[in-house]
Design a protein around this motif. Sequence first.
Motif, PDB file in Angstrom:
ATOM      1  N   ARG A   1      16.370  -0.023 -32.730  1.00  0.00           N
ATOM      2  CA  ARG A   1      15.029  -0.323 -32.233  1.00  0.00           C
ATOM      3  C   ARG A   1      14.778  -1.818 -32.415  1.00  0.00           C
ATOM      4  N   ILE A   2      14.308  -2.453 -31.350  1.00  0.00           N
ATOM      5  CA  ILE A   2      14.011  -3.879 -31.390  1.00  0.00           C
ATOM      6  C   ILE A   2      12.533  -4.088 -31.093  1.00  0.00           C
ATOM      7  N   ASP A   3      11.837  -4.718 -32.030  1.00  0.00           N
ATOM      8  CA  ASP A   3      10.431  -5.086 -31.838  1.00  0.00           C
ATOM      9  C   ASP A   3      10.380  -6.593 -31.610  1.00  0.00           C
ATOM     10  N   TYR A   4       9.961  -6.968 -30.401  1.00  0.00           N
ATOM     11  CA  TYR A   4       9.966  -8.374 -29.977  1.00  0.00           C
ATOM     12  C   TYR A   4       8.553  -8.767 -29.586  1.00  0.00           C
ATOM     13  N   ALA A   5       8.130  -9.966 -29.999  1.00  0.00           N
ATOM     14  CA  ALA A   5       6.801 -10.459 -29.623  1.00  0.00           C
ATOM     15  C   ALA A   5       6.879 -11.942 -29.310  1.00  0.00           C
ATOM     16  N   ASP A   6       6.177 -12.357 -28.274  1.00  0.00           N
ATOM     17  CA  ASP A   6       6.102 -13.752 -27.867  1.00  0.00           C
ATOM     18  C   ASP A   6       4.624 -14.055 -27.629  1.00  0.00           C
ATOM     19  N   ASP A   7       4.016 -14.754 -28.582  1.00  0.00           N
ATOM     20  CA  ASP A   7       2.580 -15.017 -28.515  1.00  0.00           C
ATOM     21  C   ASP A   7       2.332 -16.508 -28.349  1.00  0.00           C
ATOM     22  N   GLY A   8       2.741 -17.058 -27.234  1.00  0.00           N
ATOM     23  CA  GLY A   8       2.541 -18.484 -27.001  1.00  0.00           C
ATOM     24  C   GLY A   8       3.511 -19.309 -27.806  1.00  0.00           C
ATOM     25  N   ARG A   9       3.072 -19.824 -28.948  1.00  0.00           N
ATOM     26  CA  ARG A   9       3.941 -20.666 -29.783  1.00  0.00           C
ATOM     27  C   ARG A   9       4.597 -19.912 -30.919  1.00  0.00           C
ATOM     28  N   SER A  10       4.287 -18.648 -31.088  1.00  0.00           N
ATOM     29  CA  SER A  10       4.892 -17.835 -32.141  1.00  0.00           C
ATOM     30  C   SER A  10       5.795 -16.790 -31.503  1.00  0.00           C
ATOM     31  N   HIS A  11       6.993 -16.609 -32.048  1.00  0.00           N
ATOM     32  CA  HIS A  11       7.988 -15.701 -31.475  1.00  0.00           C
ATOM     33  C   HIS A  11       8.611 -14.897 -32.615  1.00  0.00           C
TER      34      HIS A  11
END
Length: 201
Positions: free
Chosen positions: A120-130
Motif C-alpha cells: 500500500r502506497i500513501d502519496y500526497a502532494d500539497d503544493g510545496r510539501s510532498h
Amino acid sequence: MAWRIEGTYFENCNCDMVCPCSTSGLTAPADQDRCRVLLAFHVDSGQVDDVDVSGLTVAVAADAPALMSEGGWRVGVVMDAAASPEQAEALGAVFSGRLGGPMGALGPLVGETLGLEVARIDYADDGRSHRVRIGGMIDIEVEDFVSPLDATGRGVKVSGVGFPADTLAAGTATRSRVSVFGLDFANEGKNAFSAPFSWAA
C-alpha cells in the motif's frame, strides 16, 4: 506499445543540497561515496496500450556509485497494491524501462535489479510539501525551498535537468526513512527535488 503517463514526482537522496548528479546530467559526483535515493511517482492520468493506470503510485529505490554515469546501479521497484495485475504489469514495463522512455534511457546504468515489492502506497502532494508512506518500509516527507529573498514566493527551481522533468523544485527532507531491498538509509535534512512529469513513448 504506445503509452503516456502524467503526474507528480518527488525524490530524496543523500546529497547535502541541490544534488550535483541531477544538475550535471550524471557527470559530477554525488556528495557522498554512494548515492542512495528514493523516487516516488504518482500517476494522475495514464494509459499503457489499452490499460488505464491513472491514480496509481510507483516508487524506485536505488543505490549507485558517487559518479552515477559509471553505472552499476542497484535498483528496486515498489508497486502500488491498489494496482490490478494488468495495471501492475503495465506500470512495471514502463518503470523497468522495457517500454523505452526516460526509464529506458537509464537502463544501461543498472547493474543489479533488486526486485519488486507490492505494498500500500500513501502519496500526497500539497503544493510545496510532498509525502509518501509505504507500509513499514518507506516514510519520507520533503519541502520545497522558498528563499526569504524571493519576493515572488515561487520557490527555488533548477531548469535544464531533463530527467524526470526539465524543471525541478529544489528542497529538503523533513522526514526520511527507507528500509527495502536490503537498502537502509535515512536522508532527513538532505536534498529533495519535486516536479510535475509527463512521459510518453
